[in-house]
Design an enzyme around this catalytic site. Structure first.
Site, PDB file in Angstrom:
ATOM      1  CD  GLU A 337      -2.707  -1.549   2.306  1.00 45.62           C
ATOM      2  OE1 GLU A 337      -2.318  -1.029   3.373  1.00 45.62           O
ATOM      3  OE2 GLU A 337      -3.620  -2.384   2.255  1.00 45.62           O
ATOM      4  CG  ASP A 361      -3.488  -4.384   8.242  1.00 46.88           C
ATOM      5  OD1 ASP A 361      -2.702  -3.580   7.726  1.00 46.88           O
ATOM      6  OD2 ASP A 361      -4.599  -4.657   7.768  1.00 46.88           O
ATOM      7  CG  HIS A 528       0.248  -0.740   7.670  1.00 47.08           C
ATOM      8  ND1 HIS A 528       0.303  -0.006   6.506  1.00 47.08           N
ATOM      9  CD2 HIS A 528      -0.792  -1.597   7.510  1.00 47.08           C
ATOM     10  CE1 HIS A 528      -0.662  -0.388   5.681  1.00 47.08           C
ATOM     11  NE2 HIS A 528      -1.340  -1.355   6.277  1.00 47.08           N
TER      12      HIS A 528
END
EC number: 5.3.1.25
Length: 591
Positions: A337, A361, A528
């Protein structure tokens, strides 16, 4: 791959310049101190790429300005990225110090009674503080005899910690972060801050649209023979998990093969964009063969790519691992991401340890009461106070399965130069590749699924940027936890069972954000985090202080906190000192 010379460690033996007996009596002892320091560092350390660390020793002992200048000229010509000044005696403080403003520097003053090495250390550090050029202090706890050439354990620990962090600083300088794409789903870490990279890390940002990846794939700007090798490797080593998609979204064999092919191509092309590939020049693509000099990268993926093309999960997982179809090799640093701030934490961890990094995550805090309610199981051992579920579809390195073994047979993640092919195969065997869930990834893809073995020490980190303050670093040391299979299955199926999982139990201190596991989760600054093998929070703290990044949260023992000596002048509380010193000195590469 483009080769750029690796930074070296400069060793500066300094000496009392008075002739007619003083200097002459100290020359051998002082130079031997420098040689012993160099021998220790070259024996104990490696660069993150696996290459041996080189030390450069001044041609002469340094007594004043002239010899300091000659030493600096030598260091400048040999890519010295950090320095350690050593002495067993009194020398002339500000006349002999390393004045480079951005090069990490430490001074080891020998703790002996015959000559006042400690007095020089104090005088030199005072000069560093007054001139605004912080330096690290190294001074043995116990007095040594003048003819004792050994390096005490406490001195060795500081020398190695300083050198590891200093090499990380020097290795990042001048490199780039490859931002492949833009902002992913509004994630703040993917709003790439050029000033942060330039001012704090000495790096550039190379922004490249994801259409460049599409162009390289479509126009065959890659090594076609390597693609066939990669496909054969995947056919041999990939085990596939269940397809949890509804029937109308499941792909047939031909479609699945196309997804696998493109996923492997993405890994190859992202790697080539980062570091270059001479094979591309052979097919007439000289410009593309150079790469972007990237030491780290991020791939946006969602959603502008993943809504129609295979996601980055396979590519990121393979690149971040310590092995692929070419065998065992240095892991890359690729943030899913395009979370550049998590990418920086990954980069720090890799530079400090040489190991692969686990991107995840920080998904769920499970209290003991909630787990007992849902599963009937009562947590105990490392997990007794609750656990955090670390899980992400993307770039968790396959090393994170912890199927590698240390010298005592314990599960671990090793530096790539210590990993055997059998251990790489074991990590692959512990991984399943599950078809991507259509609701998330309309273009398909494969997500790796593994479960981290329990009882492994880890350090979880994260960099965040705070407006008005700048970057801060979070650190949480702890352990992976192994749950009974039925308990894991129940908990895992409540989220996404096609993704890799680490159950993490941070070490609690009973204070502040480490009062309990809930507080760790509640105080984490973003969605994260990164897992680095081992309890290496102290190394992160030292590295952060070199870069002038304050640490806002950690559970490292106070005796292991090692920062420049000038921090002590910024108040009596060591964490408050850190904030005030970082604000006072500003980013290492001020802009």
């Amino acid at each position: 791959m483009n080769k750029i010379s690796l930074p070296k460690i400069g060793i500066r033996p300094v000496i009392d310049g008075r002739r007619m007996g003083v200097r002459e009596s100290l020359e051998e002892q002082t130079m031997n101190m420098a040689k012993a320091t160099a021998a220790l560092l070259t024996e104990k350390l490696r660069h993150a790429c696996g290459a041996a660390v080189e030390c450069v020793i001044s041609d002469t002992c340094i007594a004043g300005m002239a010899e300091a200048a000659a030493c600096e000229e030598k260091f400048s010509s040999q890519n010295v990225g950090l320095t350690i000044t050593v002495t067993p005696c009194w020398c002339y403080g500000s006349e002999t110090i390393d004045m480079d403003p951005t090069r990490p520097k430490a001074i080891w003053g020998f703790n002996g009674t015959e000559r006042p090495g400690a007095v020089y250390l104090a005088a030199a550090l005072a000069a560093h503080s007054q001139k605004g050029i912080p330096a690290f202090s190294i001074y043995g706890h116990d007095v040594q005899d003048a003819d004792d050439t050994s390096i005490p354990a406490d001195v060795e620990e500081k020398l190695l910690r300083f050198a590891r962090a200093g090499l990380a600083v020097a290795s990042m300088k001048g490199k780039s972060y490859l931002s492949l794409g833009g902002v992913s789903m509004g994630i703040a870490g993917s709003i790439v801050d050029h000033n942060f990279f330039e001012s704090w890390l000495g790096m550039k940002v190379q922004a490249v649209d994801m259409t460049e990846l599409r162009r390289r794939i479509d126009q065959k700007i890659y090594d076609e023979a390597e693609l066939e090798m990669a496909l054969a490797w995947a056919d041999k080593n990939f085990r596939y998990g269940e397809d949890e998609n509804n029937k109308q979204y499941q792909r047939n064999a031909e479609q699945s093969r196309a997804v696998l092919r493109e996923s492997l191509l993405m890994a190859m092309c992202i790697r080539d964009m980062m570091q270059g590939n001479s094979k591309l020049a052979d097919i007439g693509r000289v410009e593309e063969s150079l790469g972007y000099n990237a030491i780290a990268a991020g791939f946006q993926g969602q959603r502008h790519w993943t809504d129609q093309y295979p996601n980055g999960d396979t590519a990121e997982a393979i690149l971040n691992s310590s092995f692929d179809w070419n065998g065992v090799r240095e892991p890359f640093v690729v943030a899913t991401e395009n979370d550049s701030l998590n990418g920086v934490a990954m980069l720090m961890g890799h530079q400090l340890t040489g190991t692969a990094q686990v991107f995840a995550d920080v998904r769920t805090y499970w209290s003991p009461e909630a787990i007992e309610r849902v599963t009937g199981h009562k947590l105990d051992g490392l997990a007794e106070h609750g656990i955090i579920h670390l899980i992400n579809s993307g770039s968790a390195a396959l090393d994170g399965s912890c199927k590698q073994r240390d010298s005592e047979g314990n599960p671990t993640m090793k530096p790539h130069w210590e990993i055997s092919q059998q251990e790489a195969d074991a990590c692959l065997a512990a991984t399943e590749w599950c078809p991507a869930i259509h609701e998330y990834f309309r273009g398909g893809g494969y997500s790796s699924r593994f479960l981290t073995e329990g009882g492994v020490p880890f350090t979880m980190t994260r960099v965040n940027i705070i407006k008005g303050l700048g970057p801060v670093l979070q650190i949480a040391e702890g352990w992976s936890v192994e749950l009974p299979k039925d308990v894991h299955d129940i908990l895992n199926k409540r989220t996404n069972s096609t993704w890799p999982t680490t159950w993490f139990a941070p070490r609690l201190t009973g204070k502040g954000p480490f009062t309990d596991v809930y507080s760790v989760m509640a105080n984490w600054g973003a969605n994260h985090g990164v897992l680095t093998i081992g309890h290496v929070g102290a190394d992160f703290i030292t590295l952060a202080s070199m870069l002038r990044i304050p640490v806002c949260m950690h559970n490292v023992e106070e005796t292991k906190v090692y920062r420049p000596s000038a921090w002590a002048a910024h108040g009596m509380d060591i964490e408050g000192q850190d904030y005030r010193a970082c604000q006072n000195y500003g980013p290492l590469y001020k802009r």
